[in-house]
Design a protein around this motif. Sequence first.
Motif, mmCIF file in Angstrom:
data_model
loop_
_atom_site.group_PDB
_atom_site.id
_atom_site.type_symbol
_atom_site.label_atom_id
_atom_site.label_comp_id
_atom_site.label_asym_id
_atom_site.label_seq_id
_atom_site.Cartn_x
_atom_site.Cartn_y
_atom_site.Cartn_z
ATOM 1 N N GLY A 30 0.376 -1.230 -0.457
ATOM 2 C CA GLY A 30 -0.201 -0.124 -0.287
ATOM 3 C C GLY A 30 1.239 1.445 0.045
ATOM 4 O O GLY A 30 2.204 1.214 0.593
ATOM 5 N N THR A 31 0.313 2.166 -0.042
ATOM 6 C CA THR A 31 1.071 3.713 0.234
ATOM 7 C C THR A 31 0.163 4.947 0.250
ATOM 8 O O THR A 31 0.920 5.257 0.746
ATOM 9 N N GLY A 32 -0.391 3.862 1.031
ATOM 10 C CA GLY A 32 -0.989 4.875 2.504
ATOM 11 C C GLY A 32 -2.292 6.542 1.899
ATOM 12 O O GLY A 32 -2.757 7.437 2.800
ATOM 13 N N THR A 33 -2.714 5.940 0.645
ATOM 14 C CA THR A 33 -3.257 7.099 0.488
ATOM 15 C C THR A 33 -4.569 6.606 1.133
ATOM 16 O O THR A 33 -5.449 5.697 1.713
ATOM 17 N N ALA A 34 -6.030 7.091 0.331
ATOM 18 C CA ALA A 34 -7.131 7.492 1.211
ATOM 19 C C ALA A 34 -7.590 5.988 0.379
ATOM 20 O O ALA A 34 -8.287 4.320 1.201
ATOM 21 N N ASP A 35 -7.428 5.513 -0.884
ATOM 22 C CA ASP A 35 -8.018 4.265 -1.925
ATOM 23 C C ASP A 35 -6.341 3.151 -1.954
ATOM 24 O O ASP A 35 -6.916 2.114 -1.852
ATOM 25 N N ASP A 36 -5.669 3.989 -0.914
ATOM 26 C CA ASP A 36 -4.362 2.038 -0.767
ATOM 27 C C ASP A 36 -4.080 2.000 0.344
ATOM 28 O O ASP A 36 -2.932 2.906 0.567
ATOM 29 N N PRO A 37 -4.863 2.253 1.610
ATOM 30 C CA PRO A 37 -4.101 1.910 3.028
ATOM 31 C C PRO A 37 -2.878 0.917 2.887
ATOM 32 O O PRO A 37 -2.590 0.353 2.302
ATOM 33 N N LEU A 38 -1.725 2.140 3.569
ATOM 34 C CA LEU A 38 -0.484 1.058 3.609
ATOM 35 C C LEU A 38 -1.162 0.037 4.750
ATOM 36 O O LEU A 38 -1.579 0.498 6.146
ATOM 37 N N VAL A 39 -0.627 -1.176 5.039
ATOM 38 C CA VAL A 39 -0.656 -2.068 5.960
ATOM 39 C C VAL A 39 0.734 -3.238 5.970
ATOM 40 O O VAL A 39 1.374 -3.009 4.902
ATOM 41 N N LEU A 40 1.414 -3.193 6.761
ATOM 42 C CA LEU A 40 2.211 -3.354 7.723
ATOM 43 C C LEU A 40 2.786 -4.949 8.519
ATOM 44 O O LEU A 40 0.957 -4.424 9.197
ATOM 45 N N ALA A 41 2.501 -5.834 8.530
ATOM 46 C CA ALA A 41 2.622 -6.981 9.503
ATOM 47 C C ALA A 41 3.903 -7.620 9.271
ATOM 48 O O ALA A 41 4.477 -7.997 8.694
ATOM 49 N N VAL A 42 4.120 -8.513 10.699
ATOM 50 C CA VAL A 42 5.107 -8.711 10.854
ATOM 51 C C VAL A 42 4.532 -9.797 11.866
ATOM 52 O O VAL A 42 4.387 -10.073 13.016
ATOM 53 N N ALA A 43 5.259 -11.682 11.820
ATOM 54 C CA ALA A 43 4.113 -12.883 12.498
ATOM 55 C C ALA A 43 5.625 -13.577 12.861
ATOM 56 O O ALA A 43 6.219 -13.676 11.795
ATOM 57 N N ASP A 44 5.970 -13.746 13.842
ATOM 58 C CA ASP A 44 6.818 -14.649 14.366
ATOM 59 C C ASP A 44 6.671 -16.152 15.189
ATOM 60 O O ASP A 44 6.067 -16.008 15.847
ATOM 61 N N GLY A 45 6.325 -17.568 14.288
ATOM 62 C CA GLY A 45 6.483 -18.946 14.712
ATOM 63 C C GLY A 45 7.127 -19.010 15.832
ATOM 64 O O GLY A 45 8.664 -19.053 15.798
ATOM 65 N N HIS A 46 6.252 -19.631 16.823
ATOM 66 C CA HIS A 46 7.998 -20.121 18.257
ATOM 67 C C HIS A 46 8.317 -20.656 17.765
ATOM 68 O O HIS A 46 9.832 -20.775 18.174
ATOM 69 N N GLY A 47 8.355 -21.943 17.397
ATOM 70 C CA GLY A 47 9.260 -22.607 16.609
ATOM 71 C C GLY A 47 10.153 -23.565 16.887
ATOM 72 O O GLY A 47 10.671 -24.628 16.439
ATOM 73 N N SER A 48 9.545 -24.020 18.526
ATOM 74 C CA SER A 48 10.149 -24.857 18.920
ATOM 75 C C SER A 48 9.763 -26.196 18.854
ATOM 76 O O SER A 48 8.220 -26.684 18.150
ATOM 77 N N VAL A 49 9.698 -27.636 19.476
ATOM 78 C CA VAL A 49 9.492 -28.729 18.762
ATOM 79 C C VAL A 49 7.801 -29.042 19.313
ATOM 80 O O VAL A 49 6.549 -29.566 19.039
ATOM 81 N N SER A 50 7.107 -28.142 20.176
ATOM 82 C CA SER A 50 5.800 -27.744 20.708
ATOM 83 C C SER A 50 5.354 -27.462 19.378
ATOM 84 O O SER A 50 3.850 -26.873 19.681
#
Length: 364
Positions: A30-50
């Motif tokens: 996105g660009t942050g305009t009214a028609d094209d809001p800017l969206v950011l996301a990060v996710a971190d999987g826990h990663g251990s044997v569980s």
Amino acid sequence: MSALPIWETLGTSVMGLGKKLNQDWGVAEGTGTADDPLVLAVADGHGSVSYPRSDLGARFAADLFAARGREFGALVRPGRLPRLRDYARYELPERLVRDWQTRVWEHWGRQPGPEGADAPREDVLRLYGSTLIGAVLAPGLLVAWQLGDGELTVVDEDGRVRLPLAPERAELGDETASLCMRKAWHLVRVHWEPLPEPDRAPRLVALSTDGLSKSFASDEGFTEFTAGLYERLAARGVPGIAEDVPRWLTEASRHSGDDTTLALAHRADRACGASGPDPRAAWSTAPEPAAPWGPGAGVDPVSKALDPSSGLPDPASSPPDPPLSPPDPTSRLSDPTSGLPDPASGLSDPSAGTRHDDEETERP
């Protein structure tokens, strides 16, 4: 001729030292305009044997937030902010968690593990455990949500670096809140920041998984890195640092031993060309590089599933919304080298949660 974008974005992710699978995921669009809001996301999987499917859990989390974030951004209009504020604080976090848990359960139904398709729902959700940070920028408004560890970093027009969603109390060790927890929406921290004066809007908004901040010996080191990153961006823009960022994240991973993901938006309304200070200088006091992680590295994590939300009442009195069904992404974050806080909020910051070991394991 079309107008130049208000914001330019960059998203990069690198795998942790000695790992076979990157359990982070991110979105920057996105660009942050009214028609094209800017969206950011990060996710971190826990990663251990569980959490053997946490790479998928992170992917679902970031992509589902992107879908909800675009919907939210499209609603931002003058006169709607009071209603949107309540929606952002209470309703949207619950929708995000329910979206994710529904998506996980559906995936398990199609591809069950050794436990079988009829395994207890809470046990299944745990296998996909992940954190999530997401932000939406639209004309006049910045909103961000965080569940678990990682950082939302904002650089203001005067160059000041701040972390609006930093918890009041540091989480204990490797424990963190997670989407796999029952009623996890109670643990989501929300940052609501109206931007009535465009010229005073932030210049940089960056989301990163904890693999980046853990690579520094102190919080000050991480802040210095962000300040240096901003000055480079102000001088050269995203194209001018696109080839450098993956190398910087690789260096961070070498120190933290963890997957490292960065999704940022830079307001590109200044002339570019000169070089700024090198943000890597902040690593001069970084800890020694981490040893490789994994079953052969002597790591024997003890996984815990503490759920601080288990005693909280469930505010939902109606069935959850139908799950979103966004197209399944075919690629991760592209590698650039290849081509006002709410003091009235009642939301609490957990001091205990799910163990986040980031040990590499094979998914069944």
